[in-house]
Design a protein around this motif. Structure first.
Motif, mmCIF file in Angstrom:
data_model
loop_
_atom_site.group_PDB
_atom_site.id
_atom_site.type_symbol
_atom_site.label_atom_id
_atom_site.label_comp_id
_atom_site.label_asym_id
_atom_site.label_seq_id
_atom_site.Cartn_x
_atom_site.Cartn_y
_atom_site.Cartn_z
ATOM 1 N N VAL A 61 0.837 -1.210 0.000
ATOM 2 C CA VAL A 61 0.000 0.000 0.000
ATOM 3 C C VAL A 61 0.868 1.255 0.000
ATOM 4 N N LEU A 62 1.894 1.260 0.834
ATOM 5 C CA LEU A 62 2.779 2.428 0.930
ATOM 6 C C LEU A 62 3.513 2.672 -0.387
ATOM 7 N N MET A 63 3.978 1.622 -1.026
ATOM 8 C CA MET A 63 4.659 1.767 -2.306
ATOM 9 C C MET A 63 3.711 2.298 -3.373
ATOM 10 N N PHE A 64 2.457 1.829 -3.322
ATOM 11 C CA PHE A 64 1.457 2.291 -4.291
ATOM 12 C C PHE A 64 1.175 3.781 -4.102
ATOM 13 N N ILE A 65 1.000 4.213 -2.850
ATOM 14 C CA ILE A 65 0.747 5.625 -2.558
ATOM 15 C C ILE A 65 1.935 6.481 -2.999
ATOM 16 N N TYR A 66 3.132 5.991 -2.729
ATOM 17 C CA TYR A 66 4.352 6.714 -3.125
ATOM 18 C C TYR A 66 4.405 6.908 -4.637
ATOM 19 N N GLN A 67 4.198 5.824 -5.386
ATOM 20 C CA GLN A 67 4.284 5.892 -6.839
ATOM 21 C C GLN A 67 3.158 6.747 -7.428
ATOM 22 N N LYS A 98 1.554 9.326 -5.993
ATOM 23 C CA LYS A 98 1.835 10.753 -5.760
ATOM 24 C C LYS A 98 3.012 11.230 -6.611
ATOM 25 N N LYS A 99 3.979 10.351 -6.816
ATOM 26 C CA LYS A 99 5.128 10.707 -7.647
ATOM 27 C C LYS A 99 4.690 10.987 -9.079
#
Length: 237
Positions: free
Chosen positions: A213-219, A221-222
């Motif tokens: 989930v955190l990686m998905f949110i990071y990508q 927003k990026k």
């Protein structure tokens, strides 16, 4: 061999030791000036230093592994309240601090570091570096807040989430646009984190899902940031 290492090697470790020490005897006993110091100095100070490290050692070959190790180091720092609260063996704290040290030791090789002494930046280039720092602060800060919220929601510390929300709005989101979309994504991430916190499943599975989930949110927003920058450059032209 020590001469080939960055002088920044011990900062994360010392910061983690200070954090653990301030949490004793239990996190609930941390009040007043000490609590304010933890929330507004120690905790964000560690986070800001990770952003600085992310920029200084960005020559790491595998970017995904690099980001994963940065998040793991942040996780080892952020889980200190849980270790103290559940009165786990002191060796667990020492192992987590040693884990922070090993990650920094691995990162801070002279060949990975951006040599600041050899850089002579123009005003325009300095502005680019400043914008990069702001971007990393926004992206990684958003993810770390969600990660921390997972443990707070797991312990039903809902009032802390309000404090994290204010921290996100005033110290991380700040002037980033479009605010509405970024806040919506953060809220969706918070909802996903909450569902994971209350999910009746093995901790290993929940941990894997949380990182996903955190990686998905990071990508996500990026990509939004890149899209906004491209749109703004077209508008300027």
């Amino acid at each position: 061999m020590w001469k080939s290492r960055s002088k920044l090697l011990f900062i994360s470790v010392i910061w983690t030791i200070i954090y653990s020490y301030m949490l004793y005897p239990t996190p609930e006993d941390v009040v007043g000036i000490q609590a304010i110091s933890l929330v507004f100095i120690v905790w964000p100070g560690f986070l800001f230093f990770q952003i600085v490290c992310y920029v200084l050692f960005k020559n790491y070959q595998n970017k995904k592994i690099y980001l994963g190790l940065i998040l793991l180091k942040s996780a080892l720092f952020l889980i200190q309240p849980l270790i103290v609260k559940h009165q786990l063996h002191p060796m667990i704290i020492l192992i987590s601090i040693f884990g922070v040290f090993l990650i920094d030791f691995h990162f801070m090789k002279i060949e990975n570091k951006v040599n600041l002494n050899e850089i002579n930046l123009s005003v325009q280039e300095k502005n680019i570096v400043i914008n990069q720092l702001k971007t990393y602060w926004f992206l990684i800060g958003s993810v770390v807040l969600l990660f921390t919220s997972y443990f707070q929601l797991k312990e039903a510390n809902y009032t802390t989430i309000l404090l994290f929300s204010l921290f996100y709005i005033f110290l991380i989101l700040r002037k980033e646009e479009p605010k509405g979309k970024f806040v919506s994504i953060q809220l969706i991430g918070l909802l996903a984190v909450y569902l994971l916190a209350v999910l009746n499943a093995p901790e290993l599975l929940k941990g894997i899902l949380l990182i996903a989930v955190l990686m998905f949110i990071y990508q996500l927003k990026k990509r939004m940031l890149k899209h906004e920058k491209v749109s703004n450059s077209i508008d300027i032209k």
